[in-house]
Scaffold this motif. Structure first.
Motif: not given
Length: 515
Positions: A434-462
């Motif tokens: 899914g999309r997580y636009d605020n996560l990077v900003g939690m670590f940036d000293p100035r709170g600069k946000a970097v929009p992100c979206v991603g997917v994880s493949i459940g390879v162990e299930r596969i």
């Protein structure tokens, strides 16, 4: 247990210092005693010579008094030395007991070991590793086709980096004790380390993939691909793009991976966090309770609505009428026509978050149609995904054979490592993100946000699905890449075989020989 061990080690150090001090004191007192005896002897000789000029009786009296005093002093010193010896023996016994409590440096020679892997882990034989590597190679090909670049991060992070990012699942993080002044935890997924990496290196745009092990203090169900140590295969797109373009590409990547691996028919469920929040608001859920209710809704595909409603009311403290209003929405699924129907819903139209979420879903479904994914996707309002860091589109890839088994079927809890129903006997979902636009900003000293979206493949299930299929079909995989075997008809020709092998290896040919 680690704190107890450190306390014991500190006690051993203190007691060891004390023993050394006592021994040094003993040696000093023995030396002093000898010097006193020599001094007294010299004094006695001088005194005897002097008194001889006076009288024999006076000499005898003085000598007797000095000898008596010396005897008393020696007696006191002997008693003190005996007490010190007893004290040293007691301290040595205590040190030995502490060492025994720690288990010593080596196991007893007659100790019997239980040969097993730790709970939630497993070994992989050559056949299994061959299968796993072929799966990973196919996934990497898809990732590279979409412009992915590989990175890697440490297997453990500072604990403060991981805490507060996973909602109720934060309790599953493996904590490590103080390591040289740092409080560490094993990484729970690959997404939070990515956000830390982007913020630390001031990266605002990247397409990255990462295949590595993560760790969760979970209840394993290994027959269904659920472990405490397992691989994740992540693909993430960071940076500012037109709305839903990167999100649609991630959905396309899920479809390409599952098609390439050919593990069966599947569906990709889609939903939007803003829509969920807007729906909760329209139904009267307090804003402070959104995440808790979202976690309950996330259980709908493995539990009937009655059980989920009971959790909302009895455990989350939600009003029964409000829960029933939520139930009218979360049991809906469909496609573009469902989005149109919800856009005309009066309760949802009054909530800006709900409208934004529906408009986003409308655009996402349009792009998915351009990618020829109409037959693979489903807009499903029961999809919630429990991780706190999601802010927009969320999705999950589910094998249709698993989904059709009803509420007992297992599902993905987060980022490709699903939570499995123990009673269901299923493998579960095989992708999520899914999309997580605020996560990077939690670590940036100035709170600069970097929009992100991603997917994880459940390879162990596969892996579990493909291993079960290979076992059922009695498929045997070749576990090495040898192209030439060098053999001879007679004994004593091993030197000639070695010469031939050397020539083949020098030519880049994979070769081996019979012993």
């Amino acid at each position: 247990m680690s704190d107890t061990r450190e306390q014991i080690l500190e006690q051993i150090k203190v007691q060891g210092d004390l023993v050394r001090q006592l021994k040094a004191a003993k040696e000093t007192k023995e030396k002093t005693e000898k010097e006193m005896l020599r001094s007294i002897g010299r004094q006695w000789c001088c005194s005897a010579a002097f008194q001889c000029r006076r009288s024999k009786r006076a000499i005898t009296t003085i000598v007797g008094q000095q000898l008596k005093a010396q005897e008393q002093q020696l007696h006191e010193q002997q008693q003190q030395q005996q007490q010190e010896v007893h004290k040293i023996d007691d301290e040595v016994s205590r040190l030995l007991a502490l060492k025994a409590k720690l288990g010593g440096d080596a196991a007893p020679a007659n100790q019997k070991f239980t040969l097993k892997t730790p709970k939630g882990t497993r070994d992989y034989a050559p056949q299994q590793m061959t299968l796993r590597q072929s799966v990973l190679d196919k996934i990497v090909q898809v990732f590279k086709r979409h412009g992915g670049e590989a990175i890697d991060t440490p297997v453990f992070e500072l604990k403060e980096v991981l805490t507060g990012k996973y909602g109720e699942d934060s309790k599953l993080i493996y904590d490590l004790k103080d390591q040289g002044g740092e409080i560490l935890s094993m990484r729970y997924d690959l997404t939070v380390p990515l956000a830390r990496y982007l913020a630390m290196n001031k990266i605002s745009s990247i397409k990255r993939y990462h295949i590595a092990k993560v760790y969760r203090r979970d209840n394993p169900a290994m027959t269904r691909g659920r472990y405490r140590e397992f691989y994740q295969c992540d693909f993430d797109i960071a940076g500012t793009h037109d709305p839903m373009l990167a999100d649609a590409e991630c959905v396309k990547i899920v479809a390409e991976v599952l098609d390439t691996l050919d593990i069966g028919d599947y569906v990709i469920k889609l939903n939007h966090r803003q829509l969920l929040d807007g729906m909760f608001e329209a139904c009267g859920v307090p804003a402070s309770n959104f995440r808790a209710i979202c976690s309950a809704v996330d259980k709908l595909d493995k539990s009937p609505w009655e059980d989920v409603r009971k959790e909302m009311v009895d455990e989350k403290g939600l009003d029964g009428v409000t829960a029933d209003k939520i139930g009218e929405y979360v049991r809906l699924s469909g496609g573009a026509e469902l989005v149109e129907r919800l856009l005309s819903d009066e309760k949802l139209k009054a909530v800006p978050n709900a409208v934004k979420g529906l408009e986003g879903m409308q655009l996402l479904l349009k792009y998915c149609a351009l990618f020829n994914l109409d037959h693979r996707i489903s807009f499903d309002l029961s999809l919630a995904r429990g991780l706190d860091y999601y802010t927009g589109v969320i999705y999950e890839g589910v094998l249709k054979g698993e989904q059709e088994q009803g509420p007992s079927a297992a599902k993905t809890a987060q980022n490709g490592e699903p939570a499995t129903s123990e009673a269901g006997g299923t493998v579960g979902s095989v992708a999520g993100g899914g999309r997580y636009d605020n996560l990077v900003g939690m670590f940036d000293p100035r709170g600069k946000a970097v929009p992100c979206v991603g997917v994880s493949i459940g390879v162990e299930r596969i892996f579990s699905v493909l291993e079960s299929r290979a076992l059922a079909n009695k498929t045997k995989l070749r576990t090495n890449d040898v192209e030439v075997f060098v053999a001879s008809a007679h004994k004593g020709l091993h030197e000639q075989r070695l010469r031939v092998l050397n020539q083949l290896w020098a030519a880049g040919i994979k070769a081996s020989c019979l012993n």
